[in-house]
Design a protein around this motif. Structure first.
Motif, PDB file in Angstrom:
ATOM      1  N   LEU A 174       0.839  -1.211   0.000  1.00  0.00           N
ATOM      2  CA  LEU A 174       0.000   0.000   0.000  1.00  0.00           C
ATOM      3  C   LEU A 174       0.868   1.252   0.000  1.00  0.00           C
ATOM      4  CD1 LEU A 174      -2.854   1.400   0.490  1.00  0.00           C
ATOM      5  CD2 LEU A 174      -2.141   1.508   2.883  1.00  0.00           C
ATOM      6  N   LEU A 175       1.829   1.289   0.914  1.00  0.00           N
ATOM      7  CA  LEU A 175       2.666   2.496   1.048  1.00  0.00           C
ATOM      8  C   LEU A 175       3.498   2.732  -0.212  1.00  0.00           C
ATOM      9  CD1 LEU A 175       3.648   1.998   4.775  1.00  0.00           C
ATOM     10  CD2 LEU A 175       2.260   3.879   3.850  1.00  0.00           C
ATOM     11  N   LEU A 176       3.939   1.649  -0.841  1.00  0.00           N
ATOM     12  CA  LEU A 176       4.696   1.795  -2.087  1.00  0.00           C
ATOM     13  C   LEU A 176       3.836   2.482  -3.152  1.00  0.00           C
ATOM     14  CD1 LEU A 176       7.228   1.156  -3.780  1.00  0.00           C
ATOM     15  CD2 LEU A 176       6.139  -1.000  -4.400  1.00  0.00           C
ATOM     16  N   LEU A 177       2.588   2.037  -3.281  1.00  0.00           N
ATOM     17  CA  LEU A 177       1.737   2.593  -4.342  1.00  0.00           C
ATOM     18  C   LEU A 177       1.324   4.037  -4.070  1.00  0.00           C
ATOM     19  CD1 LEU A 177      -0.588  -0.416  -5.315  1.00  0.00           C
ATOM     20  CD2 LEU A 177       1.586   0.282  -6.321  1.00  0.00           C
ATOM     21  N   VAL A 178       1.115   4.399  -2.797  1.00  0.00           N
ATOM     22  CA  VAL A 178       0.600   5.754  -2.539  1.00  0.00           C
ATOM     23  C   VAL A 178       1.688   6.810  -2.390  1.00  0.00           C
ATOM     24  CG1 VAL A 178      -1.553   4.986  -1.467  1.00  0.00           C
ATOM     25  CG2 VAL A 178       0.427   5.463  -0.003  1.00  0.00           C
ATOM     26  N   SER A 179       2.893   6.397  -2.038  1.00  0.00           N
ATOM     27  CA  SER A 179       3.918   7.392  -1.691  1.00  0.00           C
ATOM     28  C   SER A 179       4.839   7.693  -2.876  1.00  0.00           C
ATOM     29  CB  SER A 179       4.767   6.867  -0.522  1.00  0.00           C
ATOM     30  OG  SER A 179       5.586   5.814  -0.984  1.00  0.00           O
ATOM     31  N   GLU A 180       5.751   8.644  -2.661  1.00  0.00           N
ATOM     32  CA  GLU A 180       6.724   8.998  -3.696  1.00  0.00           C
ATOM     33  C   GLU A 180       7.685   7.845  -3.979  1.00  0.00           C
ATOM     34  OE1 GLU A 180       5.158  11.635  -5.331  1.00  0.00           O
ATOM     35  OE2 GLU A 180       7.263  11.673  -5.957  1.00  0.00           O
ATOM     36  N   ALA A 181       7.769   6.894  -3.039  1.00  0.00           N
ATOM     37  CA  ALA A 181       8.619   5.719  -3.278  1.00  0.00           C
ATOM     38  C   ALA A 181       8.154   4.956  -4.518  1.00  0.00           C
ATOM     39  CB  ALA A 181       8.606   4.800  -2.047  1.00  0.00           C
ATOM     40  N   GLY A 182       6.869   5.106  -4.846  1.00  0.00           N
ATOM     41  CA  GLY A 182       6.331   4.409  -6.021  1.00  0.00           C
ATOM     42  C   GLY A 182       6.012   5.352  -7.160  1.00  0.00           C
ATOM     43  N   SER A 183       6.771   6.456  -7.248  1.00  0.00           N
ATOM     44  CA  SER A 183       6.419   7.515  -8.204  1.00  0.00           C
ATOM     45  C   SER A 183       6.465   7.074  -9.669  1.00  0.00           C
ATOM     46  CB  SER A 183       7.339   8.728  -8.005  1.00  0.00           C
ATOM     47  OG  SER A 183       8.681   8.322  -8.143  1.00  0.00           O
ATOM     48  N   PHE A 184       7.146   5.948  -9.970  1.00  0.00           N
ATOM     49  CA  PHE A 184       7.234   5.488 -11.366  1.00  0.00           C
ATOM     50  C   PHE A 184       6.326   4.275 -11.610  1.00  0.00           C
ATOM     51  CE2 PHE A 184      10.159   4.742 -15.201  1.00  0.00           C
ATOM     52  CZ  PHE A 184       9.773   5.928 -15.819  1.00  0.00           C
ATOM     53  N   LEU A 185       5.418   4.020 -10.665  1.00  0.00           N
ATOM     54  CA  LEU A 185       4.466   2.904 -10.815  1.00  0.00           C
ATOM     55  C   LEU A 185       3.125   3.457 -11.259  1.00  0.00           C
ATOM     56  CD1 LEU A 185       5.206   0.911  -7.523  1.00  0.00           C
ATOM     57  CD2 LEU A 185       5.857   0.274  -9.850  1.00  0.00           C
ATOM     58  N   ASN A 186       2.624   2.975 -12.359  1.00  0.00           N
ATOM     59  CA  ASN A 186       1.336   3.459 -12.868  1.00  0.00           C
ATOM     60  C   ASN A 186       0.661   2.344 -13.658  1.00  0.00           C
ATOM     61  OD1 ASN A 186      -0.686   5.305 -13.208  1.00  0.00           O
ATOM     62  ND2 ASN A 186       0.368   6.525 -14.762  1.00  0.00           N
ATOM     63  N   GLY A 187      -0.617   2.111 -13.369  1.00  0.00           N
ATOM     64  CA  GLY A 187      -1.372   1.066 -14.068  1.00  0.00           C
ATOM     65  C   GLY A 187      -0.998  -0.342 -13.627  1.00  0.00           C
ATOM     66  N   VAL A 188      -0.423  -0.457 -12.434  1.00  0.00           N
ATOM     67  CA  VAL A 188       0.039  -1.760 -11.938  1.00  0.00           C
ATOM     68  C   VAL A 188      -1.096  -2.485 -11.201  1.00  0.00           C
ATOM     69  CG1 VAL A 188       1.539  -2.817 -10.178  1.00  0.00           C
ATOM     70  CG2 VAL A 188       2.448  -1.061 -11.715  1.00  0.00           C
ATOM     71  N   LEU A 189      -1.227  -3.780 -11.452  1.00  0.00           N
ATOM     72  CA  LEU A 189      -2.167  -4.623 -10.698  1.00  0.00           C
ATOM     73  C   LEU A 189      -1.304  -5.535  -9.833  1.00  0.00           C
ATOM     74  CD1 LEU A 189      -4.479  -5.674 -13.706  1.00  0.00           C
ATOM     75  CD2 LEU A 189      -4.680  -3.638 -12.247  1.00  0.00           C
ATOM     76  N   LEU A 190      -1.214  -5.229  -8.558  1.00  0.00           N
ATOM     77  CA  LEU A 190      -0.237  -5.903  -7.692  1.00  0.00           C
ATOM     78  C   LEU A 190      -0.894  -6.956  -6.802  1.00  0.00           C
ATOM     79  CD1 LEU A 190       2.647  -6.067  -6.530  1.00  0.00           C
ATOM     80  CD2 LEU A 190       2.067  -4.137  -5.039  1.00  0.00           C
ATOM     81  N   PRO A 191      -0.679  -8.233  -7.084  1.00  0.00           N
ATOM     82  CA  PRO A 191      -1.226  -9.264  -6.197  1.00  0.00           C
ATOM     83  C   PRO A 191      -0.458  -9.280  -4.870  1.00  0.00           C
ATOM     84  CG  PRO A 191      -0.540 -10.190  -8.328  1.00  0.00           C
ATOM     85  CD  PRO A 191       0.062  -8.816  -8.210  1.00  0.00           C
ATOM     86  N   VAL A 192      -1.196  -9.405  -3.774  1.00  0.00           N
ATOM     87  CA  VAL A 192      -0.562  -9.578  -2.451  1.00  0.00           C
ATOM     88  C   VAL A 192      -1.235 -10.804  -1.871  1.00  0.00           C
ATOM     89  CG1 VAL A 192       0.039  -8.489  -0.265  1.00  0.00           C
ATOM     90  CG2 VAL A 192      -0.393  -7.057  -2.278  1.00  0.00           C
ATOM     91  N   ASP A 193      -0.652 -11.966  -2.181  1.00  0.00           N
ATOM     92  CA  ASP A 193      -1.418 -13.204  -2.040  1.00  0.00           C
ATOM     93  C   ASP A 193      -0.568 -14.431  -1.753  1.00  0.00           C
ATOM     94  OD1 ASP A 193      -0.061 -13.381  -4.411  1.00  0.00           O
ATOM     95  OD2 ASP A 193      -1.726 -14.202  -5.554  1.00  0.00           O
ATOM     96  N   GLY A 194       0.709 -14.225  -1.402  1.00  0.00           N
ATOM     97  CA  GLY A 194       1.571 -15.383  -1.148  1.00  0.00           C
ATOM     98  C   GLY A 194       1.690 -16.301  -2.361  1.00  0.00           C
TER      99      GLY A 194
END
Ligand SMILES: NC(=O)c1ccc[n+]([C@@H]2O[C@H](COP(=O)([O-])OP(=O)(O)OC[C@H]3O[C@@H](n4cnc5c(N)ncnc54)[C@H](OP(=O)(O)O)[C@@H]3O)[C@@H](O)[C@H]2O)c1
Length: 259
Positions: free
Chosen positions: A232-252
């Protein structure tokens, strides 16, 4: 020293479906990282409990009643937020329902409408309003839609849910594409969780059938809510500033389970 790229200081975040489960957890996480968080859902008493606990921890939080299946309710809530808090920089489009667990032939029109109106139409209405206000204010922003592994892979007995979550995945990519084409600084990504024990699926995951099903997934266990925090924090923060249109599974690894 902590990298400031992960900080949400000065940001206003809106979390829909914040009265329980993943949404209330995300509200606490965003507040701990510095955001002023607006918690939205229909059960205002439950929202207030979470708001009060965030404030007791030293965070900033506000509750607003919102039914995402009603555009009037969404408009009214955004007007209150604009008036009392400001322009939303971060939207977590999380409100969702699971619908009945039935075979294809038994899916009712009412259940189809109920699930679609909340999970897909609701997510679209809220994202549309949040992004319109960002564009009007000339601000950058980040939208995170909560899809599901069942937006990415097949599943049984939950046709409307699975289709609604696949729709949320396409909503995510299409919004990201359109905003980047029009040079808007609004990133749109999605989290696709596997199984977490919340009100939505508690009955299933704690049933004998559910436990057996989970034991056969690659991780062999449910996810823990805190395992969603980093994504979550990666997608919302500046740490993820080059991520766009990503569908990220968090599912083991559930979504890439070999047949
Ligand atoms: N738990 C999982 O394993 C899992 C896996 C993949 C995806 N997800 C997704 O994660 C999201 C959160 O679910 P959860 O697991 O945390 O379940 P939950 O505890 O049941 O939370 C659902 C939230 O959505 C809100 N909601 C439902 N209908 C709404 C409406 N019409 N307007 C506004 N809010 C509404 C509920 O609040 P009110 O009733 O107060 O309105 C509640 O806060 C959902 O989109 C779900 O599909 C969950």
């Amino acid at each position: 020293m902590v990298d400031v790229a992960w900080s949400l200081d000065g940001k206003i975040a809106l979390v829909t479906g914040a009265s329980s489960g993943i949404g209330s957890h995300f509200s606490r996480v965003l507040a701990r990282h510095g955001a002023a968080v607006v918690l939205a859902a229909r059960r205002v008493d439950k929202l207030n409990d979470v708001v009060n606990s965030i404030i007791r921890e030293g965070g900033k939080a506000f509750a607003v009643e919102m039914d995402v299946s009603s555009s009037e309710s969404v408009d009214a809530a955004f007007a209150i937020i604009a008036n009392q808090v400001g322009v939303v920089d971060i939207l977590i489009n999380n409100a969702g329902v699971s619908g009945d667990a039935v075979q294809l032939s038994d899916v009712s029109l009412d259940d189809w409408d109920f699930v679609m109106n909340t999970n897909l139409r609701g997510a679209w209405i809220v994202a549309k309003e949040a992004s319109r206000r960002l564009v009007d204010a000339g601000k950058s922003g980040s939208i995170v839609n909560i899809s599901s592994i069942y937006g990415l892979r097949e599943g049984v007995f939950k046709l409307p849910y699975n289709i609604s979550k696949a729709g949320v995945a396409q909503l995510t990519k299409t919004m990201a594409a359109e905003f980047s084409k029009s040079k808007r600084a609004i990133r749109v990504n999605a989290l696709c969780p596997g199984f977490f024990d919340t009100e939505l699926n508690s009955e299933f995951v704690n049933s004998d059938y559910g436990k057996k099903y989970i034991s056969k997934t690659p991780a062999g266990r449910l996810g823990k809510l805190k395992e969603l925090d980093g994504p979550l924090l990666l997608l919302v923060s500046e740490a993820g500033s080059f991520l766009n249109g990503v569908l990220l599974p968090v599912d083991g690894g559930h979504v890439i389970q070999p047949v």
